[in-house]
Motif scaffolding. Sequence first.
Motif, mmCIF file in Angstrom:
data_model
loop_
_atom_site.group_PDB
_atom_site.id
_atom_site.type_symbol
_atom_site.label_atom_id
_atom_site.label_comp_id
_atom_site.label_asym_id
_atom_site.label_seq_id
_atom_site.Cartn_x
_atom_site.Cartn_y
_atom_site.Cartn_z
ATOM 1 N N ALA A 18 -11.023 6.429 8.551
ATOM 2 C CA ALA A 18 -12.126 5.613 8.056
ATOM 3 C C ALA A 18 -13.453 6.295 8.365
ATOM 4 O O ALA A 18 -13.581 6.991 9.379
ATOM 5 C CB ALA A 18 -12.095 4.242 8.709
ATOM 6 N N ASN A 24 -13.566 -8.936 -2.632
ATOM 7 C CA ASN A 24 -13.689 -7.668 -3.346
ATOM 8 C C ASN A 24 -13.137 -7.783 -4.762
ATOM 9 O O ASN A 24 -12.708 -8.871 -5.189
ATOM 10 C CB ASN A 24 -13.038 -6.538 -2.541
ATOM 11 C CG ASN A 24 -11.550 -6.726 -2.333
ATOM 12 O OD1 ASN A 24 -10.867 -7.382 -3.112
ATOM 13 N ND2 ASN A 24 -11.025 -6.154 -1.266
ATOM 14 N N GLU A 50 -14.788 -4.011 6.895
ATOM 15 C CA GLU A 50 -14.857 -2.612 6.476
ATOM 16 C C GLU A 50 -13.700 -2.282 5.541
ATOM 17 O O GLU A 50 -13.869 -1.633 4.509
ATOM 18 C CB GLU A 50 -14.841 -1.688 7.692
ATOM 19 C CG GLU A 50 -16.051 -1.845 8.601
ATOM 20 C CD GLU A 50 -16.009 -0.900 9.796
ATOM 21 O OE1 GLU A 50 -15.071 -0.060 9.866
ATOM 22 O OE2 GLU A 50 -16.893 -0.991 10.657
ATOM 23 N N ASN A 51 -12.515 -2.719 5.909
ATOM 24 C CA ASN A 51 -11.304 -2.440 5.146
ATOM 25 C C ASN A 51 -11.404 -2.927 3.706
ATOM 26 O O ASN A 51 -10.918 -2.277 2.775
ATOM 27 C CB ASN A 51 -10.120 -3.106 5.864
ATOM 28 C CG ASN A 51 -8.796 -2.853 5.200
ATOM 29 O OD1 ASN A 51 -8.515 -3.408 4.146
ATOM 30 N ND2 ASN A 51 -7.980 -2.035 5.840
ATOM 31 N N ARG A 93 -13.258 -1.163 -0.148
ATOM 32 C CA ARG A 93 -12.481 0.048 -0.412
ATOM 33 C C ARG A 93 -12.563 0.571 -1.830
ATOM 34 O O ARG A 93 -12.035 1.637 -2.121
ATOM 35 C CB ARG A 93 -11.014 -0.207 -0.070
ATOM 36 C CG ARG A 93 -10.384 -1.341 -0.876
ATOM 37 C CD ARG A 93 -8.884 -1.475 -0.595
ATOM 38 N NE ARG A 93 -8.584 -1.806 0.797
ATOM 39 C CZ ARG A 93 -7.351 -1.780 1.294
ATOM 40 N NH1 ARG A 93 -6.324 -1.435 0.520
ATOM 41 N NH2 ARG A 93 -7.151 -2.106 2.552
ATOM 42 N N GLU A 127 -16.428 2.915 -0.089
ATOM 43 C CA GLU A 127 -15.747 4.211 -0.056
ATOM 44 C C GLU A 127 -14.237 3.989 -0.058
ATOM 45 O O GLU A 127 -13.742 3.016 0.531
ATOM 46 C CB GLU A 127 -16.134 5.022 1.188
ATOM 47 C CG GLU A 127 -17.608 5.378 1.307
ATOM 48 C CD GLU A 127 -18.083 6.390 0.253
ATOM 49 O OE1 GLU A 127 -17.226 6.926 -0.493
ATOM 50 O OE2 GLU A 127 -19.297 6.618 0.178
ATOM 51 N N TYR A 128 -13.506 4.893 -0.669
ATOM 52 C CA TYR A 128 -12.049 4.826 -0.700
ATOM 53 C C TYR A 128 -11.484 4.816 0.717
ATOM 54 O O TYR A 128 -10.527 4.105 1.020
ATOM 55 C CB TYR A 128 -11.505 6.013 -1.493
ATOM 56 C CG TYR A 128 -10.008 5.983 -1.699
ATOM 57 C CD1 TYR A 128 -9.448 5.331 -2.806
ATOM 58 C CD2 TYR A 128 -9.151 6.602 -0.799
ATOM 59 C CE1 TYR A 128 -8.077 5.302 -2.994
ATOM 60 C CE2 TYR A 128 -7.771 6.571 -0.978
ATOM 61 C CZ TYR A 128 -7.240 5.927 -2.083
ATOM 62 O OH TYR A 128 -5.873 5.896 -2.264
ATOM 63 N N ARG A 129 -12.086 5.589 1.598
ATOM 64 C CA ARG A 129 -11.586 5.743 2.972
ATOM 65 C C ARG A 129 -11.731 4.490 3.821
ATOM 66 O O ARG A 129 -11.116 4.393 4.895
ATOM 67 C CB ARG A 129 -12.308 6.899 3.668
ATOM 68 C CG ARG A 129 -11.983 8.282 3.114
ATOM 69 C CD ARG A 129 -12.931 9.324 3.697
ATOM 70 N NE ARG A 129 -12.973 9.260 5.164
ATOM 71 C CZ ARG A 129 -13.918 9.855 5.885
ATOM 72 N NH1 ARG A 129 -14.908 10.523 5.301
ATOM 73 N NH2 ARG A 129 -13.885 9.768 7.224
ATOM 74 N N ASN A 130 -12.517 3.514 3.376
ATOM 75 C CA ASN A 130 -12.685 2.291 4.170
ATOM 76 C C ASN A 130 -11.353 1.568 4.395
ATOM 77 O O ASN A 130 -11.205 0.815 5.365
ATOM 78 C CB ASN A 130 -13.662 1.337 3.474
ATOM 79 C CG ASN A 130 -15.095 1.815 3.553
ATOM 80 O OD1 ASN A 130 -15.453 2.595 4.437
ATOM 81 N ND2 ASN A 130 -15.925 1.366 2.619
ATOM 82 N N ARG A 131 -10.378 1.789 3.528
ATOM 83 C CA ARG A 131 -9.088 1.112 3.656
ATOM 84 C C ARG A 131 -8.361 1.472 4.944
ATOM 85 O O ARG A 131 -7.427 0.780 5.336
ATOM 86 C CB ARG A 131 -8.210 1.423 2.443
ATOM 87 C CG ARG A 131 -7.734 2.868 2.346
ATOM 88 C CD ARG A 131 -7.116 3.158 0.984
ATOM 89 N NE ARG A 131 -8.094 2.925 -0.065
ATOM 90 C CZ ARG A 131 -7.780 2.429 -1.274
ATOM 91 N NH1 ARG A 131 -6.509 2.149 -1.548
ATOM 92 N NH2 ARG A 131 -8.718 2.245 -2.175
ATOM 93 N N TYR A 132 -8.763 2.534 5.580
ATOM 94 C CA TYR A 132 -8.099 2.956 6.814
ATOM 95 C C TYR A 132 -8.741 2.340 8.061
ATOM 96 O O TYR A 132 -8.303 2.602 9.176
ATOM 97 C CB TYR A 132 -8.104 4.485 6.915
ATOM 98 C CG TYR A 132 -7.419 5.134 5.739
ATOM 99 C CD1 TYR A 132 -6.068 4.919 5.501
ATOM 100 C CD2 TYR A 132 -8.123 5.949 4.848
ATOM 101 C CE1 TYR A 132 -5.429 5.502 4.398
ATOM 102 C CE2 TYR A 132 -7.500 6.527 3.765
ATOM 103 C CZ TYR A 132 -6.151 6.296 3.543
ATOM 104 O OH TYR A 132 -5.527 6.863 2.454
ATOM 105 N N GLU A 151 0.839 -1.187 0.000
ATOM 106 C CA GLU A 151 0.000 0.000 0.000
ATOM 107 C C GLU A 151 0.881 1.246 0.000
ATOM 108 O O GLU A 151 1.597 1.509 0.968
ATOM 109 C CB GLU A 151 -0.932 -0.014 1.210
ATOM 110 C CG GLU A 151 -1.887 -1.200 1.210
ATOM 111 C CD GLU A 151 -2.905 -1.130 2.326
ATOM 112 O OE1 GLU A 151 -3.881 -0.369 2.194
ATOM 113 O OE2 GLU A 151 -2.719 -1.814 3.327
#
Length: 455
Positions: A219, A303, A343-344, A347, A332-337, A170
């Motif tokens: 997130a 995913n 949830e992660n 993303r 959402e893009y922010r789910n990766r955090y 990442e």
Amino acid sequence: MGHVRSNDEGWRVMGRRTTWWRTRAQGGRTPVAGALRRVGVVAAVLCATAGLTVLPATAAGAPSSYGYDKGDRTVDGAVGTADAETLKPGETYRSSLPKGASLYYGLDLDATSTTYVSVTAVPPAGTTVAATDGIKVSMQNDTGTGCTHQSATFGADRSPHPVAAWAAREAGRVLCKGGGRYYVLVERVDASGSSPDTWGLELTAVSEPPPAQAGTTDAPQDWNSASPEAVTGEARRRAGGSGFGGAVAVGQGVWRDDVEPGRTLFYKVPVDWGQQLSVTAELGASSGGSGYVTRALDLELYNPVRGSVDEAGLSYQGSQDSAALQPLPPVEYRNRYSVLDHENGMRFAGSYYLVVHLAAQVADSFGQGPFPVTLRVRVTGSAHAGPGYAGQSEPRNIFEVTTQDREAAVTGSAGGGDTAMKVLAVAGIGAGSVLLATLGVWTVAARRRASTAAL
């Protein structure tokens, strides 16, 4: 995990049909008979084609066989980093994993893109596995610093089926910064009593460009985490694919297939930015038998880069039961955090895979089936624009939901080999139509020539 439909039965049927047509074509020497002999030759060819193309699309194969993507390239894993063959983002590969092996594959990465590698392990049908058997996938840089890792096991049902795990470099994280040479390590985890069979591997490498504008690295905190009601309505039949590459598209609705013990079905659901996915799987009642099977049905969500997101399972005593994925956040893009896997993993937009496995042990208590499996799929929320990537992903458009994706969810299109089989099946139907038309035209013409000769 699913099965590859064999061509063997198609060839055997083709042979019988060819013999039958040739026998019927023999006989007298009249113009009609001669024409029919020519019809017999063409009919034999057309029937052979129809037999070859149609039958494999519906014939059952080995329960645990897997439909590899037809575009897979063959690559050998290395026992050390020095000899590791290079994987390229945007490509899929086929390899193998002997018992007890630890194999390396290489990657040449830039400094800004995030790169994902997913590995699907495919044990042969009938092999013996333990609950703790599986694979571990990790990524490291050229100094041996670990980036991320994940493991996948067969679980309590001890039913051999493909399992997948992923690892990532990442960009922007503290570990594994910068471009250069990276390595993917695939390790096989075996119990002492497991079979020594070599497992197949399918590897995918995907690159995700950075967003054009930097955003928050927190997130999302506010989203509807209540368990949604399952979709109701009459179930529509839609046969699942036999691998990730041939996953059959579905959208919101109720979908059903009949599954033999040991088989796995692959579906994919287009989920856009801002949309929320929920899924419930039901296993129908048995028509006979008795007993108790731990983790009889397994539902897994992956995913678009084939990274595991969530799973659910149910035990079985012969009566209908269901299991649902836990509430998932909108994409959402922010789910990766987020630090939570379910949830992660949500993303990015794209096709999310539903993988349904019916344990082989179900046959011991309740027979060979098939057993009805129903998926209730709900996609809610209004789609919105994505983060605005500063470049193209590899493969292209993997983090988008296209018009074709939405149409496929309605029609049930598949990818890879399953699509090819559908095309061949249509070709077989077409061949039958041509055969009927040809028979009619040639027979009429032959009769006219026979009448003229008689005069």
